[in-house]
Write an enzyme that holds these catalytic residues in place. Structure first.
Site, PDB file in Angstrom:
ATOM      1  N   TYR A  36       0.841  -1.209   0.000  1.00 51.46           N
ATOM      2  CA  TYR A  36       0.000   0.000   0.000  1.00 51.46           C
ATOM      3  C   TYR A  36       0.869   1.249   0.000  1.00 51.46           C
ATOM      4  O   TYR A  36       0.578   2.218  -0.705  1.00 51.46           O
ATOM      5  CB  TYR A  36      -0.922   0.016   1.230  1.00 51.46           C
ATOM      6  N   PHE A  94      -8.288  21.259 -24.417  1.00 54.91           N
ATOM      7  CA  PHE A  94      -8.606  19.838 -24.450  1.00 54.91           C
ATOM      8  C   PHE A  94      -9.769  19.615 -23.480  1.00 54.91           C
ATOM      9  O   PHE A  94      -9.852  20.272 -22.441  1.00 54.91           O
ATOM     10  CB  PHE A  94      -7.407  18.943 -24.103  1.00 54.91           C
ATOM     11  N   THR A  95     -10.633  18.685 -23.848  1.00 48.13           N
ATOM     12  CA  THR A  95     -11.923  18.527 -23.143  1.00 48.13           C
ATOM     13  C   THR A  95     -11.771  18.399 -21.622  1.00 48.13           C
ATOM     14  O   THR A  95     -12.314  19.215 -20.877  1.00 48.13           O
ATOM     15  CB  THR A  95     -12.665  17.292 -23.692  1.00 48.13           C
ATOM     16  N   ASP A 151       1.160  19.873 -20.738  1.00 50.25           N
ATOM     17  CA  ASP A 151       0.422  18.622 -20.886  1.00 50.25           C
ATOM     18  C   ASP A 151       1.344  17.723 -21.707  1.00 50.25           C
ATOM     19  O   ASP A 151       1.464  17.861 -22.917  1.00 50.25           O
ATOM     20  CB  ASP A 151      -0.918  18.850 -21.591  1.00 50.25           C
ATOM     21  N   LYS A 211      -0.896   7.187 -23.253  1.00 50.91           N
ATOM     22  CA  LYS A 211      -0.472   7.464 -24.640  1.00 50.91           C
ATOM     23  C   LYS A 211       1.021   7.146 -24.792  1.00 50.91           C
ATOM     24  O   LYS A 211       1.394   5.999 -24.929  1.00 50.91           O
ATOM     25  CB  LYS A 211      -0.783   8.917 -25.003  1.00 50.91           C
ATOM     26  N   ARG A 253     -14.692  15.097 -33.073  1.00 56.41           N
ATOM     27  CA  ARG A 253     -13.924  16.169 -32.448  1.00 56.41           C
ATOM     28  C   ARG A 253     -14.397  17.485 -33.058  1.00 56.41           C
ATOM     29  O   ARG A 253     -13.721  18.127 -33.836  1.00 56.41           O
ATOM     30  CB  ARG A 253     -12.417  16.002 -32.672  1.00 56.41           C
ATOM     31  N   PHE A 301     -19.914  14.650 -25.032  1.00 55.88           N
ATOM     32  CA  PHE A 301     -19.590  13.782 -26.182  1.00 55.88           C
ATOM     33  C   PHE A 301     -19.513  12.308 -25.798  1.00 55.88           C
ATOM     34  O   PHE A 301     -19.756  11.435 -26.617  1.00 55.88           O
ATOM     35  CB  PHE A 301     -18.264  14.219 -26.825  1.00 55.88           C
TER      36      PHE A 301
END
Ligand code: P70
Length: 472
Positions: free
Chosen positions: A87, A139-140, A230, A273, A397, A464
């Site tokens: 943990y 970005f969303t 980002d 990613k 998009r 979306f």
């Protein structure tokens, strides 16, 4: 066509061409399922013409996203067996911390379950109600967390980013005049940080240049404003810098990434990613005060600060994935595969965002369907049509993703109305790309028959993902 477009376009015809190939071979396969047109008609109607609501067993080639869809390497799978599921103080956390420090250069690291977990922590710790956050296109999830914390987002990307035909090699660049104008208008004390994305997803996976990052650093430093990167696809960004920016052709991806990150104070990361894993993310910062606050807050939303929602084995796979992502042969084949698909579409004059970015082809749905109004959801329509044609899943998009203005309640109306064909890493072959290109062409040939959609259900947050539509 500028130099970049020309190289891409003529690549296949050069005498003496030496091709790239994937620097790996396939050890395990997963069968794909094909469907009939009638099955797809049924499935897409059931899904409310929203590809997010399709069951994946009804999908043939899944280009919904490059997020969490990578194939892991044998080494990463071996690393999974080294999971220390303690943990607190997992050994895998310390290996991950070391890999991020080495390659991204940040001092303090907090793991999170995925990118938006890091965005939430950063936004809550850095933003006060009434603040303003400039960024190179929204970005969303990022904008959602900024607004949720009380900030107003401002798009300060260069104009070329909003022009699908501009061949600007660094369409992700920040427009310094727009940034300066915002500082003059609202005051530096109302801008906690600049949100700088590399590459810029919504612009088409477009890179930002080293020169621009350096210049943004110089400008913000004069005003005491921080920069948070980002870093979700920053290694892909580094590849474009190596390929396109003068002075970097002989610099390693590692060195480019480190220099690039050095122009920021920290970063949010969706490890799903670039890091070649299926889940995970992190927040990094060099700011001791912000670190202490975020390390405290993470226990509320994610988990203890040495796992942040990830299993030990996932952190191990991520640490290994970071090293693999910086292999230039891998990155050449990664970006090369996306470009291969672009070259096929280019031959048939199919409209899409150029130059081809790092992770996806973004079809220009406005140019596909000039007869549709933006309220008839051209990008959503194209995603549904592609699925109907061949079972290929893509993503809207455009206006649906852009959501509504918090204050006026009107739709945000983005200039770009795009349908994204996102290429998972190390998953599909060139033959799959051929099949995709042919299906896109079939939809393009049939474009005049298409009548658009009506939205019949609209969720309040990030609509979306779950909105439903019917044919007009
Ligand atoms: C995509 C995914 C995620 C993402 C990103 C950038 C530049 C942060 C995040 C969030 C998944 C996605 C997310 C929202 C809408 C559609 C799809 N992008 N920054 O497919 O990271 O998903 O790990 O929370 O691209 O583009 P995470």
């Amino acid at each position: 066509m500028n130099a970049v477009g020309k190289t891409i376009h003529t690549m296949g015809q050069q005498a003496g061409r030496r091709s790239w190939a994937e620097p790996y071979k396939i050890k395990m396969v997963e069968p794909l399922r094909t469907t009939t047109r009638a099955e797809r008609e049924h499935a897409i109607a059931e899904a409310g013409f929203n590809t997010f609501l399709l069951r994946s067993d009804a999908v043939y080639i899944d280009l919904l996203t490059d997020s969490g869809t990578s194939a892991m390497s044998d080494r990463q799978w071996a690393g999974m067996m080294l999971g220390d599921e303690a943990y607190a103080g997992s050994a895998n956390y310390y290996r991950l911390e070391a890999a991020i420090r080495k390659h991204y250069g940040y001092q303090h690291i907090i793991p999170t379950h995925q990118g938006r977990g890091a965005e939430n922590l950063l936004s809550q710790c850095a933003i006060k109600p009434g603040d303003h956050v400039p960024g190179n296109m929204y970005f969303t999830t990022t904008r959602f967390h900024q607004e949720h914390a009380g900030a107003t987002f401002h798009d300060v990307i260069v104009d070329a980013a909003h022009d699908t035909s501009s061949l600007h090699p660094f369409k992700g660049d920040i427009d310094l005049d727009k940034l300066q104008a915002l500082i003059d208008k609202v005051g530096a004390d109302k801008i906690p940080y600049v949100c700088m994305a590399a590459t810029v997803n919504m612009a088409g996976g477009q890179p930002i240049s080293m020169a621009n990052a350096r210049a943004v650093r110089a400008l913000t430093a004069r005003h005491g404003i921080k920069i948070y990167l980002d870093a979700t696809r920053a290694v892909e960004n580094a590849y474009f810098i190596q390929e396109r920016e003068s002075g970097y052709a002989d610099t390693s991806l590692e060195a480019i990434l480190l220099e690039f990150c050095s122009y920021s104070d920290g970063a949010t990361m969706s490890g799903k990613k670039d890091h070649l894993v299926n889940i995970g993310g992190w927040l990094a910062t060099n700011d001791q005060e912000l670190f202490e606050e975020a390390r405290n807050l993470v226990v509320v939303y994610e988990g203890l600060h040495t796992y942040g929602g990830m299993a030990g084995r996932d952190m191990e796979a991520m640490a290994i994935g970071i090293e693999e992502s910086l292999n230039v042969d891998y990155m050449r084949s990664r970006v090369g595969q996306v470009r291969y698909l672009g070259d096929l579409l280019e031959q048939w004059d199919i409209p899409f965002v150029k130059p081809v970015g790092g992770h996806a082809i973004f079809l220009d749905a406005r140019a596909f369907y000039p007869h549709l109004e933006q309220d008839q959801f051209p990008s959503q329509t194209l995603a549904a049509e592609l699925y109907l044609d061949s079972g290929i899943r893509s993503m809207e998009r455009g206006i649906v993703s852009a959501g509504r203005n918090n204050v006026t309640g009107d739709h945000h109306r983005p200039k770009l109305e795009l349908t994204r064909l996102t290429i998972p890493r190390r998953v599909y072959t060139q033959a799959h790309m051929d099949v995709v290109a042919e299906s896109v062409k079939a939809c393009y040939d049939n474009r005049h028959q298409v009548t658009g959609l009506n939205m019949v259900y609209e969720p309040k947050y990030l609509r979306f993902f779950q909105a439903r539509f019917e044919r007009r």
